[in-house]
Write an enzyme that holds these catalytic residues in place. Structure first.
Site, PDB file in Angstrom:
ATOM      1  N   GLU A 178      -2.486   3.326  -6.598  1.00 27.12           N
ATOM      2  CA  GLU A 178      -2.746   4.222  -5.459  1.00 27.12           C
ATOM      3  C   GLU A 178      -3.902   5.176  -5.728  1.00 27.12           C
ATOM      4  O   GLU A 178      -3.900   6.323  -5.254  1.00 27.12           O
ATOM      5  CB  GLU A 178      -1.465   5.003  -5.105  1.00 27.12           C
ATOM      6  N   GLU A 270       4.712  -1.843  -3.618  1.00 24.75           N
ATOM      7  CA  GLU A 270       5.747  -0.828  -3.408  1.00 24.75           C
ATOM      8  C   GLU A 270       6.051  -0.791  -1.921  1.00 24.75           C
ATOM      9  O   GLU A 270       5.153  -0.949  -1.090  1.00 24.75           O
ATOM     10  CB  GLU A 270       5.305   0.575  -3.839  1.00 24.75           C
TER      11      GLU A 270
END
Length: 343
Positions: A178, A270
């Site tokens: 991320e 995720e």
């Protein structure tokens, strides 16, 4: 509307590491063989409490195919404050039981922790708000203490990954995740130093430590953060849809396709709520695997018992996903120790 992305689902099982171990080649071959045809179920375990797998087994009658683990508590700036990492041993057991292993690393900054609880305590040192560590400065001066500490931390995690390598465990390795969001320190100074760190880590782990059991999963989530096809095996997207929203996330799938012209496997690395397999099939958003995040995204405490929570994914959808013909659970995996090597 269905999209014709058929050619992008035909991925050659060729890893970026020319010296890749057979265990990694076998896993990549399996992922390529199933990509676009079925999605592997996955679940991240908690950091301190790890009931997720047993909750899923109790509810659905089976385990997820992919187990998600984290080197968070192995970061040196955490262990020197008393943290104890446990996930390497747990991942080894998961592999021995027939599951696939993926690891991320919530990398506590090597130094300069703010340490102002509750929001910015040392235990949150992977967040940009909880450290003043400057990655751009560190990468600009390989003779500096900061750079040396980056190497120290990479070497510590490499030692743990080498335990898995020595046991023949292939790892879907997802570091620096991320990054483009900038909420983690490795993304706080922009794309260039983060890409430099990715390449440094790749080189050091592969060349110095001989970690040829890794399949490199890049999860930067923006095209200008992409380090290049020669440094990425698989692309991951982390998506947290609103509660009980079971969308296919097709727009993010299309975004991931846009990072490169090369055919790369794309995974839902995720997720909060699960994606509905029927919607994924209808939209052509055929993620290679998913990995539901831990804790409240799956379970809750009720009358002293740990039970499935309906907050993000309702029981009905959880069972639908785990019993759907499109998805793969652990009991459906082949023996990846003997899966045919790519020709």
């Amino acid at each position: 509307m269905a999209y014709d992305w058929g050619h992008r689902f035909r991925v050659e099982p060729k890893l970026i590491d020319p010296q890749a171990d057979d265990c990694a080649k076998r896993l990549m071959a399996y992922l390529c063989d199933t990509y676009g045809k079925r999605m592997l179920t996955g679940q991240q375990i908690g950091v301190n409490s790890t009931p997720e797998m047993e909750v899923i087994l109790r509810e659905t009658g089976t385990y997820p195919a992919v187990g998600g683990f984290d080197f968070m508590n192995d970061s040196p700036s955490r262990t020197e404050r008393g943290a104890v990492g446990t996930d390497t041993a747990l991942a080894l057991k998961w592999w021995e039981a027939g599951g696939i292993v993926t690891f991320c690393w919530h990398w506590n900054a090597p130094k300069d922790l703010v340490d102002l609880p509750p929001d910015n305590g040392w235990h949150r040192g992977f967040y940009t708000s909880a450290t003043t560590f400057d990655l751009a400065k560190a990468m600009a001066d390989p003779s500096s203490e900061d750079y040396a500490l980056l190497l120290r931390d990479i070497d510590v995690i490499s030692g743990l990954l080498s335990q898995l390598r020595d046991a023949g465990v292939p790892v879907l390795w997802r570091p620096l995740h991320e990054a483009s969001g900038s909420w983690f320190w490795w993304g706080a100074k922009g794309a260039e130093p983060c890409i430099q760190l990715w390449k440094l880590m790749h080189d050091r782990m592969t060349r110095l430590h001989g970690l040829h059991n890794l399949i490199w999963v890049w999860n930067g989530q923006a095209k200008d953060w992409y380090p290049g096809d020669e440094f990425v095996d698989i692309i991951g997207e982390d998506i947290y849809s609103p509660e009980q929203n079971y969308q296919s996330n097709v727009e993010r799938f299309r975004q991931a396709l846009s990072y490169t012209e090369a055919a790369k496997i794309i995974a839902l690395s995720e997720n909060g709520p699960l994606a509905d397999p029927d919607r994924m099939i209808a939209d052509g958003a055929l993620w290679s695997w998913n990995c539901t995040w831990y804790g409240q995204f799956l379970h809750k405490q009720e009358d002293g018992q740990i039970v499935v929570s309906d907050q993000y994914t309702e029981r009905e959808m959880l069972n639908n996903v785990y019993r759907h013909p499109f998805t793969v659970t652990r009991d459906e995996l082949p023996d990846l120790r003997t899966y045919p090597l790519p020709e």
